[in-house]
Design an enzyme around this catalytic site. Structure first.
Site, PDB file in Angstrom:
ATOM      1  N   LYS A 105      -7.984  -4.890  -3.830  1.00 26.73           N
ATOM      2  CA  LYS A 105      -9.041  -4.534  -4.791  1.00 26.73           C
ATOM      3  C   LYS A 105      -8.440  -4.251  -6.180  1.00 26.73           C
ATOM      4  O   LYS A 105      -8.912  -4.761  -7.187  1.00 26.73           O
ATOM      5  CB  LYS A 105      -9.828  -3.290  -4.317  1.00 26.73           C
TER       6      LYS A 105
ATOM      7  N   ARG B 290     -17.658   4.759  -1.791  1.00 21.88           N
ATOM      8  CA  ARG B 290     -16.918   4.657  -0.541  1.00 21.88           C
ATOM      9  C   ARG B 290     -17.610   5.384   0.598  1.00 21.88           C
ATOM     10  O   ARG B 290     -17.055   5.463   1.695  1.00 21.88           O
ATOM     11  CB  ARG B 290     -15.613   5.359  -0.772  1.00 21.88           C
TER      12      ARG B 290
ATOM     13  N   ARG C  81       4.176  -2.211  -1.340  1.00 21.69           N
ATOM     14  CA  ARG C  81       3.537  -2.077  -2.664  1.00 21.69           C
ATOM     15  C   ARG C  81       4.371  -1.208  -3.616  1.00 21.69           C
ATOM     16  O   ARG C  81       4.879  -0.158  -3.243  1.00 21.69           O
ATOM     17  CB  ARG C  81       2.151  -1.454  -2.510  1.00 21.69           C
TER      18      ARG C  81
ATOM     19  N   ARG D 114       3.689   4.790  -3.698  1.00 20.89           N
ATOM     20  CA  ARG D 114       2.705   5.865  -3.575  1.00 20.89           C
ATOM     21  C   ARG D 114       2.985   6.725  -2.348  1.00 20.89           C
ATOM     22  O   ARG D 114       3.363   6.215  -1.298  1.00 20.89           O
ATOM     23  CB  ARG D 114       1.292   5.249  -3.473  1.00 20.89           C
TER      24      ARG D 114
ATOM     25  N   ARG E 134      -5.857   6.238   6.600  1.00 18.60           N
ATOM     26  CA  ARG E 134      -6.745   5.684   5.565  1.00 18.60           C
ATOM     27  C   ARG E 134      -7.558   4.529   6.128  1.00 18.60           C
ATOM     28  O   ARG E 134      -8.724   4.357   5.783  1.00 18.60           O
ATOM     29  CB  ARG E 134      -5.920   5.222   4.353  1.00 18.60           C
TER      30      ARG E 134
HETATM   31  P1  AP5 Z   1      -3.827  -3.510  -3.900  1.00 14.73           P
HETATM   32  O1  AP5 Z   1      -4.452  -4.404  -4.899  1.00 14.73           O
HETATM   33  O2  AP5 Z   1      -3.055  -2.330  -4.393  1.00 14.73           O
HETATM   34  O3  AP5 Z   1      -4.885  -3.074  -2.795  1.00 14.73           O
HETATM   35  P2  AP5 Z   1      -6.133  -2.064  -2.866  1.00 14.73           P
HETATM   36  O4  AP5 Z   1      -7.229  -2.694  -2.104  1.00 14.73           O
HETATM   37  O5  AP5 Z   1      -6.406  -1.675  -4.284  1.00 14.73           O
HETATM   38  O6  AP5 Z   1      -5.505  -0.887  -2.048  1.00 14.73           O
HETATM   39  P3  AP5 Z   1      -5.520   0.700  -2.290  1.00 14.73           P
HETATM   40  O7  AP5 Z   1      -4.542   1.266  -1.303  1.00 14.73           O
HETATM   41  O8  AP5 Z   1      -5.269   1.054  -3.732  1.00 14.73           O
HETATM   42  O9  AP5 Z   1      -6.918   1.044  -1.894  1.00 14.73           O
HETATM   43  P4  AP5 Z   1      -7.403   2.362  -1.429  1.00 14.73           P
HETATM   44  O10 AP5 Z   1      -8.823   2.058  -1.443  1.00 14.73           O
HETATM   45  O11 AP5 Z   1      -6.888   2.916  -0.168  1.00 14.73           O
HETATM   46  O12 AP5 Z   1      -6.754   3.400  -2.494  1.00 14.73           O
HETATM   47  P5  AP5 Z   1      -7.377   4.182  -3.717  1.00 14.73           P
HETATM   48  O13 AP5 Z   1      -6.361   4.264  -4.757  1.00 14.73           O
HETATM   49  O14 AP5 Z   1      -8.723   3.652  -4.067  1.00 14.73           O
HETATM   50  O15 AP5 Z   1      -2.876  -4.439  -2.970  1.00 14.73           O
HETATM   51  C1  AP5 Z   1      -2.064  -3.877  -1.955  1.00 14.73           C
HETATM   52  C2  AP5 Z   1      -0.705  -4.626  -1.939  1.00 14.73           C
HETATM   53  O16 AP5 Z   1      -0.918  -5.966  -1.490  1.00 14.73           O
HETATM   54  C3  AP5 Z   1      -0.024  -4.718  -3.303  1.00 14.73           C
HETATM   55  O17 AP5 Z   1       1.355  -4.582  -3.143  1.00 14.73           O
HETATM   56  C4  AP5 Z   1      -0.378  -6.142  -3.802  1.00 14.73           C
HETATM   57  O18 AP5 Z   1       0.618  -6.684  -4.649  1.00 14.73           O
HETATM   58  C5  AP5 Z   1      -0.486  -6.909  -2.490  1.00 14.73           C
HETATM   59  N1  AP5 Z   1      -1.510  -7.963  -2.510  1.00 14.73           N
HETATM   60  C6  AP5 Z   1      -2.743  -7.898  -3.094  1.00 14.73           C
HETATM   61  N2  AP5 Z   1      -3.425  -9.038  -2.873  1.00 14.73           N
HETATM   62  C7  AP5 Z   1      -2.615  -9.832  -2.115  1.00 14.73           C
HETATM   63  C8  AP5 Z   1      -2.768 -11.142  -1.554  1.00 14.73           C
HETATM   64  N3  AP5 Z   1      -3.897 -11.856  -1.731  1.00 14.73           N
HETATM   65  N4  AP5 Z   1      -1.733 -11.643  -0.821  1.00 14.73           N
HETATM   66  C9  AP5 Z   1      -0.589 -10.919  -0.639  1.00 14.73           C
HETATM   67  N5  AP5 Z   1      -0.391  -9.680  -1.156  1.00 14.73           N
HETATM   68  C10 AP5 Z   1      -1.401  -9.141  -1.881  1.00 14.73           C
HETATM   69  O19 AP5 Z   1      -7.624   5.616  -3.076  1.00 14.73           O
HETATM   70  C11 AP5 Z   1      -6.548   6.493  -2.760  1.00 14.73           C
HETATM   71  C12 AP5 Z   1      -7.115   7.821  -2.274  1.00 14.73           C
HETATM   72  O20 AP5 Z   1      -7.896   8.442  -3.325  1.00 14.73           O
HETATM   73  C13 AP5 Z   1      -8.074   7.738  -1.081  1.00 14.73           C
HETATM   74  O21 AP5 Z   1      -7.368   7.730   0.157  1.00 14.73           O
HETATM   75  C14 AP5 Z   1      -8.893   9.024  -1.283  1.00 14.73           C
HETATM   76  O22 AP5 Z   1      -8.174  10.177  -0.865  1.00 14.73           O
HETATM   77  C15 AP5 Z   1      -9.047   9.100  -2.794  1.00 14.73           C
HETATM   78  N6  AP5 Z   1     -10.270   8.379  -3.250  1.00 14.73           N
HETATM   79  C16 AP5 Z   1     -10.311   7.291  -4.074  1.00 14.73           C
HETATM   80  N7  AP5 Z   1     -11.583   6.903  -4.274  1.00 14.73           N
HETATM   81  C17 AP5 Z   1     -12.364   7.742  -3.558  1.00 14.73           C
HETATM   82  C18 AP5 Z   1     -13.765   7.822  -3.342  1.00 14.73           C
HETATM   83  N8  AP5 Z   1     -14.625   6.953  -3.898  1.00 14.73           N
HETATM   84  N9  AP5 Z   1     -14.224   8.825  -2.545  1.00 14.73           N
HETATM   85  C19 AP5 Z   1     -13.384   9.740  -1.989  1.00 14.73           C
HETATM   86  N10 AP5 Z   1     -12.043   9.686  -2.132  1.00 14.73           N
HETATM   87  C20 AP5 Z   1     -11.534   8.701  -2.917  1.00 14.73           C
END
Ligand code: AP5
Length: 219
Positions: free
Chosen positions: A15, A90, A129, A162, A173
């Site tokens: 994402k 979410r 990552r 991270r 997660r």
């Molecule tokens: P990446 O693009 O980083 O993936 P992502 O989907 O953004 O993954 P996240 O881990 O950031 O999502 P998340 O939803 O768990 O975390 P968030 O920060 O929102 O890609 C991942 C890896 O794969 C990278 O190394 C990339 O290079 C590689 N890649 C990408 N595409 C690829 C492809 N096509 N092929 C091969 N490799 C690829 O949330 C973190 C925490 O914050 C949560 O756990 C929670 O505690 C809190 N939080 C955030 N939002 C909320 C909310 N709305 N409500 C409550 N808590 C929240």
């Protein structure tokens, strides 16, 4: 009506990677709730202190805190022409709150690209990552390496792993995603907004698929 886009998908689906590219192409801000929380953790703000314990456990930050934070961000002037949301909503409560907020502010969700990737691959993606300290640009040691190891191609800042990418936290997660976020797939399907995208394809193919769905004018 001002168009907003919601990127949905499990942790590690890509994402953040896609949101950064698409938002730039479409000329709209990329709003990542995870990035906003991490900035607050880094600065040790009150919000950061409230969020830290949940993030370290791989749990969701409570809805009231998260909704207030994202609404405050959406009220900034750079969102006047829309925005791309990554990681929000979410939970069903967040989705309901967003619908009410947008209705009150002449906005609408134009579409919900759902980037889907098999659970086994998510762990591989998250453990490789690397994220940039300054702006949260994302790399992968195997699939998307930076030109110079440990340094962001875009702004030269150091790359770090991270805290919540440890294996046990990643498992948690993913479980939280299936329990609390996956219900949004049907929620947006029923509204005719969801478009599933195969996130297992290479990054540029996923970008092309998302761009097609988003159909932004600046493309
Ligand atoms: P990446 O693009 O980083 O993936 P992502 O989907 O953004 O993954 P996240 O881990 O950031 O999502 P998340 O939803 O768990 O975390 P968030 O920060 O929102 O890609 C991942 C890896 O794969 C990278 O190394 C990339 O290079 C590689 N890649 C990408 N595409 C690829 C492809 N096509 N092929 C091969 N490799 C690829 O949330 C973190 C925490 O914050 C949560 O756990 C929670 O505690 C809190 N939080 C955030 N939002 C909320 C909310 N709305 N409500 C409550 N808590 C929240």
């Amino acid at each position: 009506m001002v168009r907003f886009y919601v990127l949905l998908g499990p942790p590690g689906a890509g994402k953040g990677t896609q949101a950064a590219i698409i938002a730039e192409k479409c000329g709209i801000p990329h709003i990542s709730s995870g990035n906003i929380f991490r900035e607050n953790l880094e600065k040790n703000t009150e919000l950061g202190k409230q969020a830290r314990v949940f993030m370290e456990r791989g749990e969701l930050v409570p809805d009231d805190i998260t909704i207030r934070m994202v609404e405050d961000r959406l009220l900034k002037s750079d969102c006047a022409n829309g925005a791309l949301l990554d990681g929000f909503p979410r939970t069903p409560a967040q989705a309901e709150a967003l619908a009410v907020f947008l209705a009150d502010h002449q906005g609408e969700i134009f579409c919900v690209p759902f980037i889907n990737v098999d659970s086994n691959e998510l762990i591989d993606r998250l453990s490789g990552r690397w994220t940039c300290k300054a702006e949260g640009h994302v790399y992968h040691s195997k699939y998307n390496p930076p030109k110079n190891e440990g340094v962001c191609d875009l702004d030269g800042s150091p790359l770090y792993q991270r805290n919540d990418d440890k294996r046990e936290t990643v498992q948690q997660r993913i479980e939280v995603y299936f329990k609390q976020t996956a219900p949004l797939i049907d929620f947006y399907k029923e509204k005719g907004l969801l478009v599933e995208i195969d996130g297992a394809k290479p990054i540029d193919e996923v970008t092309q698929a998302v761009l097609k769905v988003v159909a932004c004018e600046a493309e």
